[in-house]
Design a protein around this motif. Structure first.
Motif, short mmCIF file in Angstrom:
data_model
loop_
_atom_site.label_atom_id
_atom_site.label_comp_id
_atom_site.label_asym_id
_atom_site.label_seq_id
_atom_site.Cartn_x
_atom_site.Cartn_y
_atom_site.Cartn_z
N ILE A 8 -7.63 35.43 7.81
CA ILE A 8 -6.47 35.98 7.21
C ILE A 8 -6.34 36.55 5.62
CG2 ILE A 8 -5.24 34.32 5.40
CD1 ILE A 8 -5.73 32.16 6.97
N ALA A 9 -5.28 37.31 5.17
CA ALA A 9 -5.76 38.39 4.11
C ALA A 9 -5.82 37.96 2.85
CB ALA A 9 -4.69 39.74 4.60
N ALA A 10 -6.13 38.85 2.05
CA ALA A 10 -7.29 38.23 0.45
C ALA A 10 -7.71 39.94 0.04
CB ALA A 10 -7.62 36.56 0.41
N HIS A 11 -7.35 39.68 -1.36
CA HIS A 11 -8.37 40.56 -1.98
C HIS A 11 -9.37 39.82 -1.81
CE1 HIS A 11 -6.23 43.09 -5.29
NE2 HIS A 11 -5.40 42.66 -5.14
N ILE A 24 -11.07 34.39 -14.57
CA ILE A 24 -11.43 35.76 -14.61
C ILE A 24 -11.24 35.69 -13.08
CG2 ILE A 24 -13.55 34.71 -16.05
CD1 ILE A 24 -15.32 33.95 -13.47
N ILE A 25 -11.85 37.39 -12.50
CA ILE A 25 -11.80 37.49 -11.11
C ILE A 25 -13.47 37.98 -10.45
CG2 ILE A 25 -11.50 40.27 -9.74
CD1 ILE A 25 -8.56 38.93 -11.06
N GLU A 26 -13.60 37.21 -9.78
CA GLU A 26 -14.60 36.97 -9.44
C GLU A 26 -14.91 37.89 -7.73
OE1 GLU A 26 -15.45 32.94 -9.09
OE2 GLU A 26 -16.53 32.46 -11.30
N ASN A 27 -16.16 37.99 -7.50
CA ASN A 27 -16.34 38.74 -6.00
C ASN A 27 -15.90 37.12 -4.93
OD1 ASN A 27 -17.19 40.76 -6.36
ND2 ASN A 27 -19.30 40.50 -6.72
N ASN A 28 -15.16 37.30 -3.46
CA ASN A 28 -15.26 36.48 -2.66
C ASN A 28 -16.22 36.19 -1.51
OD1 ASN A 28 -13.82 34.51 -0.95
ND2 ASN A 28 -12.63 35.58 -0.13
N GLU A 29 -16.71 34.61 -2.01
CA GLU A 29 -18.08 35.05 -1.31
C GLU A 29 -17.37 34.04 0.09
OE1 GLU A 29 -20.91 35.76 -2.10
OE2 GLU A 29 -20.50 36.02 -4.24
N TRP A 30 -16.29 33.64 0.89
CA TRP A 30 -16.11 33.17 2.03
C TRP A 30 -15.06 33.94 2.82
CZ3 TRP A 30 -16.78 27.91 2.69
CH2 TRP A 30 -17.66 27.36 1.60
N LEU A 31 -15.06 33.82 3.74
CA LEU A 31 -14.61 34.37 4.86
C LEU A 31 -13.20 33.05 5.13
CD1 LEU A 31 -14.76 36.84 6.97
CD2 LEU A 31 -15.59 35.43 8.71
N ILE A 32 -11.46 33.59 4.99
CA ILE A 32 -10.70 32.66 5.55
C ILE A 32 -10.50 33.48 6.95
CG2 ILE A 32 -8.66 32.13 4.84
CD1 ILE A 32 -8.75 33.79 2.59
N TRP A 33 -11.53 32.03 7.83
CA TRP A 33 -10.53 32.01 9.17
C TRP A 33 -9.97 31.78 9.84
CZ3 TRP A 33 -13.13 28.99 13.37
CH2 TRP A 33 -13.03 29.30 14.35
N SER A 34 -9.26 32.27 10.71
CA SER A 34 -7.64 31.81 11.07
C SER A 34 -8.22 30.79 12.52
CB SER A 34 -6.46 32.32 11.58
OG SER A 34 -7.51 33.45 12.49
N GLY A 138 -13.66 18.97 -6.08
CA GLY A 138 -14.59 20.89 -6.00
C GLY A 138 -13.14 21.85 -6.17
N GLU A 139 -13.82 22.75 -5.40
CA GLU A 139 -12.48 23.76 -5.70
C GLU A 139 -11.14 22.94 -4.84
OE1 GLU A 139 -14.43 27.60 -6.12
OE2 GLU A 139 -12.90 29.26 -4.46
N ILE A 140 -9.83 23.43 -5.22
CA ILE A 140 -8.50 24.18 -4.38
C ILE A 140 -8.66 25.99 -5.01
CG2 ILE A 140 -7.15 23.21 -3.31
CD1 ILE A 140 -7.48 20.78 -4.75
N ARG A 141 -8.69 26.43 -3.35
CA ARG A 141 -8.41 27.55 -3.18
C ARG A 141 -6.37 27.84 -2.66
NH1 ARG A 141 -12.38 31.96 -2.19
NH2 ARG A 141 -13.53 31.04 -3.53
N ALA A 142 -6.00 28.67 -3.09
CA ALA A 142 -4.81 28.81 -3.15
C ALA A 142 -4.46 30.51 -1.56
CB ALA A 142 -3.73 29.49 -3.87
N ILE A 143 -5.11 29.75 -0.70
CA ILE A 143 -4.89 31.08 0.27
C ILE A 143 -3.38 31.53 1.22
CG2 ILE A 143 -7.33 30.43 1.01
CD1 ILE A 143 -6.39 30.06 3.47
N GLY A 144 -3.41 32.42 1.65
CA GLY A 144 -2.25 33.08 2.66
C GLY A 144 -1.57 33.92 1.90
N ASP A 145 0.07 33.77 1.27
CA ASP A 145 0.72 34.76 1.02
C ASP A 145 1.48 34.40 -0.68
OD1 ASP A 145 2.76 37.18 1.25
OD2 ASP A 145 4.44 35.83 1.46
N VAL A 146 -0.35 34.34 -1.29
CA VAL A 146 -0.63 34.01 -2.34
C VAL A 146 0.12 35.59 -3.61
CG1 VAL A 146 -2.39 33.40 -4.36
CG2 VAL A 146 -2.02 32.72 -1.91
#
Lengths: 197, 575
Positions: A8-11, A24-34, A138-146
């Motif tokens: 799933i596409a993201a920055h 802050i802007i951080e490196n993304n360590e997580w692959l968002i696998w569809s 814990g962390e909750i991340r918004a993904i997708g058409d954000v």
């Protein structure tokens, strides 16, 4: 959106806004696998985890995939090593799997909720339920058409990280959280503004 | 009326800044139209057939002279010299530019106004009884609850992208003037010694609405203590947000969900959610009630004798008495306080451009009238008229004379020509047909006030499309514009009603051409006149004798007229 259909596409970076801290802007360590390994294989439930050796080492898997695979030795090992989190689809009725989410609280470093399109607000309620019903800390991340213009709402319902759509400008995104100094309802971030007695 | 504190003011000011930035990003191209659309809609900005239209919120219909003057100036400076009052107690400006919108919002913010959530798939501007706080039949003043819920719903983060728009109405009077059951959520306020120790409670109706599938709301909760409204409504909206249909625009309203699940099952799911949050900190407190309710105390009424109708009529000159009496009968409503009355100013002069329109000059004059006669306050009604709520009976004649000069004194309130109409094809990009010329033609046909008086209470509502902004479903007579092969046709519904006996009208059969409508309405009205018993209203007669005689009358000339039309068209095609 993505050249790689299983992702799933993201920055490449995420916007991280922990409660009580500055965004802050951080490196993304997580692959968002569809959950889908190839274009030809639409059935995600039977697909296998992507390679975590040669790209990002952590993966967010679809919750529906987790339900099917979470007892497999390989999956369990990666989960115990903190390499697996789950993401909830917008139409996922998470209350139907309350036990599994309770169990996940000890396993998943991150959970995510998906926005299939920015104007679909179901994941706002998902995040709210995770925070105030399941007491997910814990962390909750918004993904997708954000998009930039939904960050403020997301931050208030319970999201604390955002995998922005790749075309979104992070400098404008960072400024969104300063737009309002007052609110008229309680949120995960804090109570509504009240006049001092 | 409510006065902004620094929290409200800061919020609207910051909202203006936020929208200014969004508009700038749209104008420089960094924000795509598709992505800008929900953002502008949540700030009341539509893109209509010809231009942008800005819908400004008048929360629960209450505003003051200063605000009206600002609306007048906005109409003058940024529009074409008029504003349009809507059925949901808002005001619309039809000809604004995108570039000007942030400045307009900034002007509005200076007088404690905004356009937040007047559109879009979010909780819309909350409506209530235009006579709240003064109505003779009121048992609870709904305005503090309206205001608390206005604040609670403003920029609510969880419900910013619902499946569809979401409308609240709140009532606290014996007679329902809010069409409570035609709302996504209707809140009926009550105070009874036998319930909750006489504290304010609410009955909640859900799943009402008009549009393509008109449904009356169902009672899903009784005797909810007022403090718990935020948590209960959060639970209700959360269920709708999660499970309302998003695959089909026409099936996305809460009414479809409630119908699909059944009201009982929907209520059960709401309870299931609510139980987890009902004791939380979302609920209202006594301190919040006190903060808000202090703004809704009674104005400085004088101690006056209660005048009989005859005494009031006698304040007029002899030549004016007949006309003044007529106005008193239709446009003046009873008041809680002796010596006072509420006055409805008609925005439906016969032959008007559009029901609900007021020019800049009229708005400025009406603002002066409110200062002079009604503590500087006004109300916008569901029927698209304006109300001066607190007029001394002894000054009614004076006010009537002034109102006549401004052409807002037509005594047609509740009569056939007090038409509710949407902007229709003249303005709205959704419309299939025009509404305004139909309203005008009917007003011209029924221009005889004596006759209108004799007909008594009849509501006629016109919508230019199935979205039913003109609320044709709940008009005693409803007119709906439909498109057939690129042509404008009009379908008639009969038997709709708003109020305590709210009902959805029935379509009587095939549709008509625009120019047939005045005859059709005449035939329907004649049927009523020929069949009524003494003092029987249109809707009562309709319910007694049924649809058949009305239907037969409506189609009496249909064959002939269609043939004539076809002949004209074929002649046109060959010439």
């Amino acid at each position: 959106m993505s050249a790689n259909p299983q992702i799933i596409a993201a920055h490449d970076q995420i916007l991280h806004f922990p409660k009580g801290s500055k965004p802050i802007i951080e490196n993304n360590e997580w692959l968002i696998w569809s959950g889908k390994n190839s274009k030809n294989k639409d059935e995600g439930a039977n697909s296998t985890l992507p390679d975590l050796e040669h790209s990002k080492k952590n993966v967010l898997v679809p919750f529906s995939w987790w339900i099917v695979h979470h007892n497999e030795a390989n999956v369990l090992a990666k989960a115990k090593a903190g390499q697996i989190g789950v993401w909830f689809a917008a139409d996922e009725d998470i209350l139907k799997h309350a036990d599994m989410i309770e169990q996940g609280k000890t396993l998943w470093p991150v959970v995510a909720a998906h926005f299939p399109i920015f104007r679909d607000g179901r994941s706002f309620s998902t995040a709210a339920i995770l925070r105030n019903r399941f007491q997910w800390t814990g962390e909750i991340r918004a993904i997708g058409d954000v998009l930039i213009d939904q960050l403020l709402q997301g931050a208030r319902v319970g999201f604390d990280s955002f995998a922005l759509r790749p075309d979104q400008k992070t400098d404008i995104a960072l400024k969104q959280f300063d737009l309002f100094t007052v609110t008229t309802q309680n949120s995960w971030r804090g109570k509504r503004s009240l006049l001092e007695a | 009326m409510y006065k902004y504190d620094h929290i409200d003011q800061t919020l609207v000011d910051q909202r203006v800044a936020q929208f200014r930035d969004q508009v700038a990003r749209r104008l420089d191209g960094s924000l795509a139209e598709e992505e800008f659309r929900p953002l502008r809609l949540q700030n009341g900005l539509y893109h209509q057939r010809h231009a942008y239209m800005l819908r400004v919120a008048i929360p629960y219909g209450l505003f003051n002279s200063k605000q009206l003057r600002t609306m007048a100036l906005i109409a003058e400076k940024y529009d074409r010299g008029y504003g349009h009052f809507t059925t949901r107690q808002n005001i619309q400006f039809n000809w604004v530019t995108l570039e000007d919108t942030p400045d307009i919002l900034a002007e509005l913010a200076k007088v404690e106004m905004h356009a937040i959530q007047t559109s879009g798939n979010c909780i819309r501007n909350i409506t209530s009884d235009a006579f709240a706080g003064v109505a003779g039949d009121e048992y609870v003043d709904p305005r503090p609850i309206c205001e608390l819920l206005r604040q609670w719903s403003t920029l609510h983060p969880e419900f910013a992208h619902l499946p569809r728009k979401f409308k609240f109405a709140i009532n606290g009077a014996k007679e329902d003037r809010t069409i409570l059951l035609c709302h996504d959520v209707g809140i009926e306020l009550k105070k009874s010694p036998s319930i909750n120790h006489g504290e304010l409670t609410a009955d909640i109706y859900a799943g009402g609405g008009m549009g393509r599938t008109p449904i009356l709301g169902s009672l899903i909760k009784t005797d909810l203590p007022w403090q718990l409204l935020p948590s209960y409504l959060t639970a209700l909206l959360r269920v709708y947000n999660r499970f309302g249909r998003r695959d089909n625009l026409y099936k996305a309203r809460i009414k479809i969900l409630v119908k699909a699940l059944s009201p009982e099952e929907f209520a059960r799911q709401v309870e299931g959610e609510w139980i987890h949050i009902k004791n939380g900190e979302d609920n209202f407190t006594k301190a919040e009630w006190d903060r808000v309710a202090k703004h809704f105390t009674k104005p400085a009424y004088k101690s006056l004798p209660k005048l009989s109708n005859e005494q009031v009529i006698n304040t007029a000159s002899e030549t004016d008495r007949a006309a003044f009496a007529r106005w008193l009968e239709r446009n003046v409503k009873p008041h809680q306080i002796p010596g006072y009355a509420s006055v409805v100013l008609s925005l439906k002069p016969h032959g008007s451009v559009a029901p609900g329109d007021a020019t800049t000059a009229q708005m400025l004059a009406i603002a002066d009238l409110s200062d002079q006669y009604s503590f500087g306050e006004l109300r916008a009604t569901h029927e698209q008229n304006l109300v001066l709520a607190d007029v001394e009976q002894s000054k009614l004649y004076e006010l009537w004379q002034e109102a006549k000069r401004q052409k807002v004194a037509l005594p047609n309130i509740g009569l056939l020509t007090d038409i509710i109409a949407c902007p229709g094809g003249d303005f709205c990009s959704l419309a299939n047909a025009k509404s305004l010329p139909i309203a005008k033609a009917i007003q011209e046909r029924f221009d005889d006030l004596d006759y209108l008086f004799d007909l008594g209470d009849i509501s006629l509502n016109i919508s230019g499309c199935i979205n039913s902004c003109g609320h044709h479903h709940v008009g005693n007579i409803g007119v709906l514009g439909v498109d057939k092969d690129g042509e404008e046709w009009y379908q008639i519904t009969l038997g709709g009603e708003q109020g305590n006996d709210a009902a959805i009208g029935k379509v009587i059969g095939p549709s008509f051409y625009a120019d047939e409508i005045p005859d059709v309405i005449t035939n329907v009205i004649n049927t009523y006149v020929n069949n009524r018993s003494e003092d029987e209203s249109f809707i009562d007669a309709f319910r007694r004798i049924g649809v058949t005689p009305f239907k037969e009358a409506a189609y009496k000339n249909k064959d002939e007229s269609t043939k004539k039309k076809e002949k004209t068209q074929s002649a046109g095609a060959t010439s």
